[in-house]
Design an enzyme around this catalytic site. Structure first.
Site, short mmCIF file in Angstrom:
data_model
loop_
_atom_site.label_atom_id
_atom_site.label_comp_id
_atom_site.label_asym_id
_atom_site.label_seq_id
_atom_site.Cartn_x
_atom_site.Cartn_y
_atom_site.Cartn_z
N GLY A 288 1.08 -1.22 -0.09
CA GLY A 288 0.02 -0.02 -0.16
C GLY A 288 0.81 1.32 0.20
O GLY A 288 1.18 2.58 -1.34
N CYS A 355 -7.96 22.67 18.49
CA CYS A 355 -7.83 22.70 19.72
C CYS A 355 -7.48 22.05 21.06
O CYS A 355 -8.32 20.68 21.41
CB CYS A 355 -9.26 23.23 19.94
SG CYS A 355 -10.14 24.51 19.74
N TYR A 384 -1.60 6.65 3.54
CA TYR A 384 -2.53 6.87 4.77
C TYR A 384 -2.88 8.41 5.31
O TYR A 384 -2.79 8.53 6.54
CB TYR A 384 -1.93 6.40 6.17
CG TYR A 384 -1.67 5.31 5.67
CD1 TYR A 384 -2.96 3.13 6.16
CD2 TYR A 384 -0.53 3.77 5.94
CE1 TYR A 384 -2.88 2.40 5.29
CE2 TYR A 384 0.09 2.64 4.56
CZ TYR A 384 -1.79 1.74 4.72
OH TYR A 384 -1.66 0.76 4.14
N1 LLP Z 1 -2.58 -5.50 3.55
C1 LLP Z 1 -2.48 -6.24 5.06
C2 LLP Z 1 -4.22 -7.12 5.76
C3 LLP Z 1 -3.33 -4.82 5.62
O1 LLP Z 1 -3.70 -4.70 6.59
C4 LLP Z 1 -2.04 -3.77 5.19
C5 LLP Z 1 -1.85 -2.38 5.81
C6 LLP Z 1 -1.41 -3.33 4.12
C7 LLP Z 1 -1.70 -4.73 3.26
C8 LLP Z 1 -0.27 -2.57 3.26
O2 LLP Z 1 0.54 -2.30 4.26
P1 LLP Z 1 1.52 -1.14 3.88
O3 LLP Z 1 2.40 -1.86 2.52
O4 LLP Z 1 0.57 -0.30 3.58
O5 LLP Z 1 2.62 -1.01 4.46
N2 LLP Z 1 -1.99 3.97 8.69
C9 LLP Z 1 -1.15 3.28 8.90
C10 LLP Z 1 -0.83 2.17 8.53
C11 LLP Z 1 -1.38 1.40 9.03
C12 LLP Z 1 -0.91 -0.38 7.84
C13 LLP Z 1 -3.05 -1.36 8.08
N3 LLP Z 1 -2.68 -2.30 6.72
C14 LLP Z 1 -0.26 4.39 9.02
O6 LLP Z 1 0.02 5.47 8.50
O7 LLP Z 1 1.51 4.43 9.14
#
Ligand code: LLP
Length: 420
Positions: A288, A355, A384
């Site tokens: 992602g 705030c 994100y």
């Molecule tokens: N697959 C699953 C099952 C996931 O839960 C996630 C992300 C991904 C793939 C993708 O992961 P990535 O390649 O993006 O690391 N909000 C947080 C990150 C939360 C990730 C949640 N799951 C941030 O802003 O760092």
């Protein structure tokens, strides 16, 4: 070559200066670079070159419709975490047979919708979920392909909120129970067992963590096969760490160093890819962040400059409701001025108007002296960012703009106060 850089004193994305975008669309504004996103997709594909694999973009990282269309156009599949994400992905051109559904708590209506649409597979997280999927599939006369998400009890490092594969985390089934769970699944009338899935966390920056996960998966796959469960599919998840510190280089910017050296996706994954190659499976990945983070910037304007005995505050028009990552994970986003004026550096807190004291983008950050009206770019905000935005303090969500060479298009208009 990066799509971001200074020409003379002005900061550009591709062939468009950020000040022109602020003038055209206002701030705060999410700005995306098509060239960067396409380049990052190619880099990920390159890292897995030589290993038969399927890439499912993790829609949760950024679900802007135009960006989804761009990513679908590159032939990627989509991994979704909700009915809403699946609906959106299908709308924007991801074929159902290239969609997978992950997540620890899928509702019945979400499962039924995914079955009706004919998605490729469910990444399942518990025995009860498998049984529910089986019952629902039987009701609508369909078969469901499942991959069991396993908890490998691996410490992925990084922030605790994004680590998902420690024993005490809610995700997956303990790997020691995979054989028993999958044998049971295989005995159910409307379930096809594909294999196993793991996603150990996000923003993982150490190759050894991925290698350890790949080795654990390899051992598990042999064990399952020896136990009579055929395994054809391994979904290795996402989590590929990206560079946040020092993303933009210029002699007039303060140098930024991360605790550890930044590695390319290929360097990060190469040893794991070697292990996965030996499995004789179709491998899937679910990146992602590594697809969209570098492609996005949050553009904000300084509303006020306030000096106290302790601090200099630069109060922006953007806030934690637009980009919550610093507040939620103490995440670092490089902040660069949109115009270099040759002013000396000073140490400031970059904050928003909301705030609460959690409303900050950076504490004690070195940056050139900035004044009311100056523009700043918060880098690497494509993942994100907008998806985690809110309307807290009744602040409408920002607009999103896609830059392609010298052109720019609104890909989501700014929310209005009336829409709140
Ligand atoms: N697959 C699953 C099952 C996931 O839960 C996630 C992300 C991904 C793939 C993708 O992961 P990535 O390649 O993006 O690391 N909000 C947080 C990150 C939360 C990730 C949640 N799951 C941030 O802003 O760092």
């Amino acid at each position: 070559m990066s799509a971001y850089g200074y020409r003379e004193r002005k900061f550009f994305v591709e062939d468009v200066p950020f000040d022109a975008l602020a003038a055209a669309y206002g701030t705060p504004l999410y700005v995306y670079s098509k060239k960067t996103i396409l380049g990052d997709i190619r880099r990920i594909e390159q890292a897995f070159h030589g290993l038969p694999h399927l890439t499912y973009y993790a829609v949760k990282a950024n679900a802007n419709p135009a960006l989804l269309r761009l990513i679908a156009g590159e032939g990627l599949g989509a991994d979704v975490g909700s009915r809403g994400e699946l609906w959106r992905a299908l709308q924007e051109g991801f074929p159902p047979e290239r969609c997978t559904f992950s997540g620890v708590g899928k509702r019945d209506d979400e499962i039924l919708y995914a079955l009706e649409q004919g998605i490729l597979a469910f990444n399942v997280e518990s025995t009860q979920e498998i049984e529910v999927i089986n019952e629902l599939a039987a009701q609508v006369n369909k078969r469901a392909r499942i991959l069991l998400r396993v908890n490998l009890d691996i410490d992925a490092g990084g922030h605790a909120y994004v680590s998902t594969s420690l024993r005490h985390n809610k995700f997956g089934m303990p790997h020691a129970r995979a054989l028993e769970v999958l044998r049971h699944a295989a005995s159910l009338s409307n379930i096809d067992v594909g294999g196993v899935h793991s996603h150990i966390g996000s923003q993982i920056t150490k190759p050894a963590v991925f290698t350890k996960a790949a080795e654990a998966i390899a051992a598990l796959v042999s064990g399952l096969r020896a136990g009579g469960v055929p395994v054809h599919d391994v979904d290795f998840g996402g989590g590929f760490g990206i560079q946040y510190h020092g993303f933009v280089h210029h002699r007039s910017l303060p140098a930024e160093h991360a605790e550890e050296a930044h590695l390319s996706t290929a360097e990060l994954l190469q040893p794991a890819v070697e292990v996965l190659r030996s499995l004789g499976c179709t491998v899937s990945i679910q990146p992602g962040r590594s697809i969209v983070a570098h492609g996005g910037v949050l553009l904000t304007r300084v509303l006020y400059r306030k000096e106290t005995a302790e601090k200099i505050f630069l109060i922006q028009d953007g806030a934690m409701n637009d980009l919550i990552r610093p507040a939620l994970y103490h995440a670092h986003h490089q902040i660069v001025p949109v115009e270099l004026v040759g002013a000396p550096f000073e140490t400031v807190d970059v904050v928003g108007p909301v705030c609460e004291s959690g409303d900050f983008f950076a504490h004690d950050r070195r940056i050139q002296v900035m004044q009311r009206g100056d523009l700043m770019a918060l880098m690497c905000a494509g993942a994100y960012g907008y998806v985690q935005s809110s309307t807290y303090n009744a602040r409408p969500r920002p607009a999103e703009v896609l830059v392609d060479g010298g052109t720019h298009t609104v890909i989501r208009r700014r929310q209005t106060v009336e829409e709140l």
